[in-house]
Motif scaffolding. Sequence first.
Motif, mmCIF file in Angstrom:
data_model
loop_
_atom_site.group_PDB
_atom_site.id
_atom_site.type_symbol
_atom_site.label_atom_id
_atom_site.label_comp_id
_atom_site.label_asym_id
_atom_site.label_seq_id
_atom_site.Cartn_x
_atom_site.Cartn_y
_atom_site.Cartn_z
ATOM 1 N N PRO A 1 -27.474 -69.757 -76.683
ATOM 2 C CA PRO A 1 -28.687 -69.083 -76.232
ATOM 3 C C PRO A 1 -28.992 -67.822 -77.053
ATOM 4 O O PRO A 1 -28.095 -67.026 -77.344
ATOM 5 N N GLU B 1 -32.683 -70.721 -73.838
ATOM 6 C CA GLU B 1 -31.884 -70.419 -72.651
ATOM 7 C C GLU B 1 -30.964 -71.594 -72.337
ATOM 8 O O GLU B 1 -31.339 -72.760 -72.522
ATOM 9 N N ARG B 2 -29.778 -71.281 -71.855
ATOM 10 C CA ARG B 2 -28.803 -72.320 -71.527
ATOM 11 C C ARG B 2 -29.382 -73.266 -70.479
ATOM 12 O O ARG B 2 -30.135 -72.861 -69.590
ATOM 13 N N LYS C 1 -29.848 -71.927 -62.549
ATOM 14 C CA LYS C 1 -30.341 -70.817 -61.718
ATOM 15 C C LYS C 1 -29.618 -70.757 -60.384
ATOM 16 O O LYS C 1 -29.719 -69.787 -59.661
ATOM 17 N N ASN D 1 -31.564 -75.537 -70.920
ATOM 18 C CA ASN D 1 -32.913 -76.003 -71.215
ATOM 19 C C ASN D 1 -32.922 -76.869 -72.463
ATOM 20 O O ASN D 1 -32.076 -76.727 -73.346
ATOM 21 N N ASN E 1 -37.387 -68.146 -76.650
ATOM 22 C CA ASN E 1 -36.082 -67.759 -76.109
ATOM 23 C C ASN E 1 -35.334 -69.035 -75.761
ATOM 24 O O ASN E 1 -35.753 -69.762 -74.860
ATOM 25 N N THR F 1 -32.678 -65.391 -78.890
ATOM 26 C CA THR F 1 -34.111 -65.167 -79.034
ATOM 27 C C THR F 1 -34.502 -65.381 -80.491
ATOM 28 O O THR F 1 -33.932 -64.764 -81.391
#
Length: 195
Positions: free
Chosen positions: A120, A148-149, A194, A151, A146, A122
């Motif tokens: 992960p 993100e883990r 999440k 995704n 970005n 940017t």
Amino acid sequence: GSSLENVLVDISTTWDHSQTDYLYGTNTNTVNINNAEAKIKFKYALALVTFNIKCNNSSEGIILDGVFLENSGNGTAIADSGYMNVKTGIISPVIKNKACVYTTVDKTLNNSSVNLVVIPTTVNNNVNLVLIINHRRFVVPLPNVNFERGNKYTYPVTIEVNDFNSYNLSIGQPTISDWVSETLGSTEISSNNKE
């Protein structure tokens, strides 16, 4: 460095042209003397990047040799290793200016999909997509995003074949989705980081 909670993560390409995916787990139930069975929900610690590569005209004779994501200029967004906290899944990358992640393909280009996993990060005008086509290098800047883990980022990539076998490369904005959950036997892998 490595410890009981922080383990080395190495996503550099291996001899068989693959990368290692990393997961971390959380206990979903209480383990005690009355319940000795631990239920662990595994989650992705990395992001999956997919390139759907197509030609706008004939792909005859076009060999896709490899696909790279590499830092541009003095960028450090792409890392091929780091240390992952096994409790949180957060990876602290090892910063290297010339780092890249890649895979070799070595096949005729025919609406190909190529996957890479990334730590992960940017992307902000500091990462290039590099395609090796017929042993020649073609570069296009990766759109800002970005990673993100958990995704999945799917990019449309178009190769325009011009006269005399020259190529123009273009890349669109990614479609972002959950990295699809899987159940392997009694092991559950969740894309929902999440929870």
